[in-house]
Design an enzyme around this catalytic site. Sequence first.
Site, PDB file in Angstrom:
ATOM      1  CG  ASP A 184      -0.245   0.075   2.533  1.00  0.00           C
ATOM      2  OD1 ASP A 184       0.878  -0.464   2.643  1.00  0.00           O
ATOM      3  OD2 ASP A 184      -0.775   0.694   3.476  1.00  0.00           O
ATOM      4  CG  HIS A 491      -1.567  -7.220  -1.979  1.00  0.00           C
ATOM      5  ND1 HIS A 491      -2.806  -7.469  -2.506  1.00  0.00           N
ATOM      6  CD2 HIS A 491      -1.713  -6.089  -1.244  1.00  0.00           C
ATOM      7  CE1 HIS A 491      -3.662  -6.537  -2.103  1.00  0.00           C
ATOM      8  NE2 HIS A 491      -3.007  -5.683  -1.336  1.00  0.00           N
ATOM      9  CG  ASP A 536       3.325 -16.122  -6.836  1.00  0.00           C
ATOM     10  OD1 ASP A 536       3.316 -14.946  -6.424  1.00  0.00           O
ATOM     11  OD2 ASP A 536       3.994 -16.513  -7.814  1.00  0.00           O
ATOM     12  CD  GLU A 545       0.458  -5.540   1.784  1.00  0.00           C
ATOM     13  OE1 GLU A 545      -0.513  -6.083   2.319  1.00  0.00           O
ATOM     14  OE2 GLU A 545       0.585  -4.298   1.718  1.00  0.00           O
TER      15      GLU A 545
HETATM   16  O1  9MR Z   1      -4.250  -3.636  -0.176  1.00  0.00           O
HETATM   17  C1  9MR Z   1      -4.371  -3.689   1.234  1.00  0.00           C
HETATM   18  C2  9MR Z   1      -3.090  -4.160   1.867  1.00  0.00           C
HETATM   19  O2  9MR Z   1      -2.036  -3.280   1.578  1.00  0.00           O
HETATM   20  C3  9MR Z   1      -3.277  -4.392   3.353  1.00  0.00           C
HETATM   21  O3  9MR Z   1      -2.148  -4.977   3.938  1.00  0.00           O
HETATM   22  C4  9MR Z   1      -4.472  -5.281   3.589  1.00  0.00           C
HETATM   23  C5  9MR Z   1      -4.741  -5.505   5.059  1.00  0.00           C
HETATM   24  O4  9MR Z   1      -5.012  -4.320   5.710  1.00  0.00           O
HETATM   25  O5  9MR Z   1      -5.610  -4.746   2.995  1.00  0.00           O
HETATM   26  C6  9MR Z   1      -5.490  -4.606   1.604  1.00  0.00           C
HETATM   27  O6  9MR Z   1      -6.674  -4.060   1.129  1.00  0.00           O
HETATM   28  C7  9MR Z   1      -7.724  -4.977   1.029  1.00  0.00           C
HETATM   29  C8  9MR Z   1      -8.769  -4.670   2.076  1.00  0.00           C
HETATM   30  O7  9MR Z   1      -8.263  -4.858   3.366  1.00  0.00           O
HETATM   31  C9  9MR Z   1      -9.996  -5.531   1.852  1.00  0.00           C
HETATM   32  N1  9MR Z   1     -10.476  -5.369   0.524  1.00  0.00           N
HETATM   33  C10 9MR Z   1      -9.504  -5.715  -0.522  1.00  0.00           C
HETATM   34  C11 9MR Z   1      -8.254  -4.894  -0.389  1.00  0.00           C
HETATM   35  C12 9MR Z   1      -7.162  -5.373  -1.358  1.00  0.00           C
HETATM   36  O8  9MR Z   1      -7.489  -5.302  -2.625  1.00  0.00           O
HETATM   37  O1  9MR Z   2       2.000  -6.903   9.315  1.00  0.00           O
HETATM   38  C1  9MR Z   2       0.698  -6.604   9.751  1.00  0.00           C
HETATM   39  C2  9MR Z   2       0.106  -7.825  10.391  1.00  0.00           C
HETATM   40  O2  9MR Z   2       0.809  -8.171  11.549  1.00  0.00           O
HETATM   41  C3  9MR Z   2      -1.347  -7.585  10.708  1.00  0.00           C
HETATM   42  O3  9MR Z   2      -1.912  -8.773  11.192  1.00  0.00           O
HETATM   43  C4  9MR Z   2      -2.063  -7.108   9.456  1.00  0.00           C
HETATM   44  C5  9MR Z   2      -3.526  -6.835   9.651  1.00  0.00           C
HETATM   45  O4  9MR Z   2      -3.736  -5.768  10.507  1.00  0.00           O
HETATM   46  O5  9MR Z   2      -1.461  -5.934   8.975  1.00  0.00           O
HETATM   47  C6  9MR Z   2      -0.139  -6.107   8.595  1.00  0.00           C
HETATM   48  O6  9MR Z   2       0.391  -4.901   8.190  1.00  0.00           O
HETATM   49  C7  9MR Z   2      -0.087  -4.335   6.990  1.00  0.00           C
HETATM   50  C8  9MR Z   2      -0.482  -2.912   7.314  1.00  0.00           C
HETATM   51  O7  9MR Z   2      -1.603  -2.909   8.152  1.00  0.00           O
HETATM   52  C9  9MR Z   2      -0.757  -2.083   6.067  1.00  0.00           C
HETATM   53  N1  9MR Z   2       0.335  -2.169   5.154  1.00  0.00           N
HETATM   54  C10 9MR Z   2       0.645  -3.523   4.761  1.00  0.00           C
HETATM   55  C11 9MR Z   2       1.041  -4.340   5.966  1.00  0.00           C
HETATM   56  C12 9MR Z   2       1.474  -5.745   5.576  1.00  0.00           C
HETATM   57  O8  9MR Z   2       0.431  -6.542   5.154  1.00  0.00           O
END
Ligand code: 9MR
Ligand code: 9MR
Length: 565
Positions: A184, A491, A536, A545
């Site tokens: 993100d 991701h 993947d 991600e």
């Molecule tokens: O793209 C988002 C990612 O960077 C975050 O780690 C993740 C968890 O917070 O969320 C992703 O976004 C998703 C969202 O939480 C739920 N709807 C789909 C999104 C991804 O396309």
């Molecule tokens: O690394 C984080 C993980 O420990 C959490 O369980 C998860 C859901 O809250 O979020 C992860 O961190 C994400 C962050 O919220 C948004 N940027 C992407 C991070 C990696 O997925």
Amino acid sequence: MKLSKAAVAIIAALMTSSCMQKQQPKVTGLVAIDQCGYVTRTEKMAFISVEAKEFRLIDANGNSVMVGNVGAPQYWAESGDSVRTIDFTDINAEGTYQIVVDDTIASYPFVIAAHPYAELARMSVRAYYYNRTATAIDAEHGGKWVRNAGHPDTLVKVHSSAASKARPEGTIISSPRGWYDAGDYNKYVVNSGITTYTMLLAANQMKEMAARTDLNIPESGDSIADILDETLYNLRWMLTMQDPNDGGVYHKLTTLSFESFIMPDECKNQRYVVAKGTAAALDFAATMAFAARTLPEQSASLASLADSCRQQAAAAYAWAVKNPNVAFRNPAGVSTGEYGDRFFGDEWFWASVEMYLLTGEDSYKETALANLAPMAVPSWVYVNALGYYSLALSGKEIEGLDAKTAIVATADSLVAEAKKSPVALSMTRYDWGSNSTVANMGMLKLIAGMISTDKKYYESALDDLHYILGRNATGYCFVTGAGSKPCMNIHHRPSAADNIEDPVPGFLCGGPNTVVPTDCGPTNTRSQYPAKAYADETCSYSTNEIAINWNAPLTFLVWGIENAK
Ligand code: 9MR
Ligand code: 9MR
């Protein structure tokens, strides 16, 4: 019976024709190897989870250099497989090899070399360059992954949750630079703290390697080590996240919701700094105190930056003393990453140790001792290990806090766990970002090795790296651009939107876990076994991600392994 000359000729021809030839062994991922190779004069093992009896090691010319028996099956509970060991430790001649099992299955080719991970060491840091926010990635430094500069973050609004008298809601502040957190486009202080610290620690513990490693980033060639230059790009951003009026630190800089999968320069949504919090203040204080203490040793030109770090660390810590229990939760209307944490004992411990090492003031020491708890493998949410690392490696002591013994004891228990594992792995629980758990375990072991010099910690850390680079239950090398079968569909918004097939290289993907099995839709296609629950696929944000805090321990691990010899 005597055969005619003609008959002999026909039989000879048949014997060499393809239908009579022995079948070529099929190259598959069934033989789980470290796809980036093995280090000469270390233990070398591959694993296989199908029926297998005999193996051969063949060199680049196809000649057998070793024949051996495959080990007896052992059940690996987390993968559901019965795993057999292929041990070729005895082979130390540098070269390219393949493992052939029962003359039918062949591994991908791999190297045995004194320094198989030199390029990986560079790639793992260069990944951060590609995730810079306000910098255009040019062809000279970025190769084919050229892109425009992303968010300048010079016109960021103070969110209602962060409003104060001096900075009311809507106040415009400038908070440029820094890395995108992950796939993100937001920037989060809590996660940046452990990441920046880990990178600074790597640069500080491996100064010579840092000085000689050219990363081909825009700053290459200046008087500062490239790994440090790259890290300072993020540290300088972090410094802007402090409100100079009260020392409080904003938890994150973010849009209200996640951007879609577009390139960073196409993003037009307003960015905000959101709520101050105790974890952000303490992680900030700890990171800046470490920087203040160690940057001047790295380069005299960093003295004034170190001075800012010192002052801002003290101000952030003082804010936390006045606001000891401000847990961050996403305010209404904000849905991006939370990095929420309600328990601050570990942050108090880490920040207090760092402040004590920086200033020598007793009050910090007392707070550290008051928050003493058994050390745990670090993650963004639990950071007390970082205080142990800093103290143990500082050469200083705090009475009642034996950091060296704690680190060695923790490493010993991890090594013992790996000894019980059929795949030499210390990890048994697969959290979100499980690959970073493995990397952090490896890092912890390497630090134990720096303290105790026992070779077993290095060997066990090497096993952690082997897991990450392909010796796991999925067949993937978990670093983009590395090995024969790397993760491809991470991701990661730029990698998904840039129309370039290969993802941005050098990133550690999150790895298997069973936390959000439905992230690619309601039909669960992932394994129920945690070690295999990996996809993947771009949609799989919970397994595929990438994130800055995951790459940092990978960097420490790979650098530590490369530097150990
Ligand atoms: O793209 C988002 C990612 O960077 C975050 O780690 C993740 C968890 O917070 O969320 C992703 O976004 C998703 C969202 O939480 C739920 N709807 C789909 C999104 C991804 O396309
Ligand atoms: O690394 C984080 C993980 O420990 C959490 O369980 C998860 C859901 O809250 O979020 C992860 O961190 C994400 C962050 O919220 C948004 N940027 C992407 C991070 C990696 O997925």
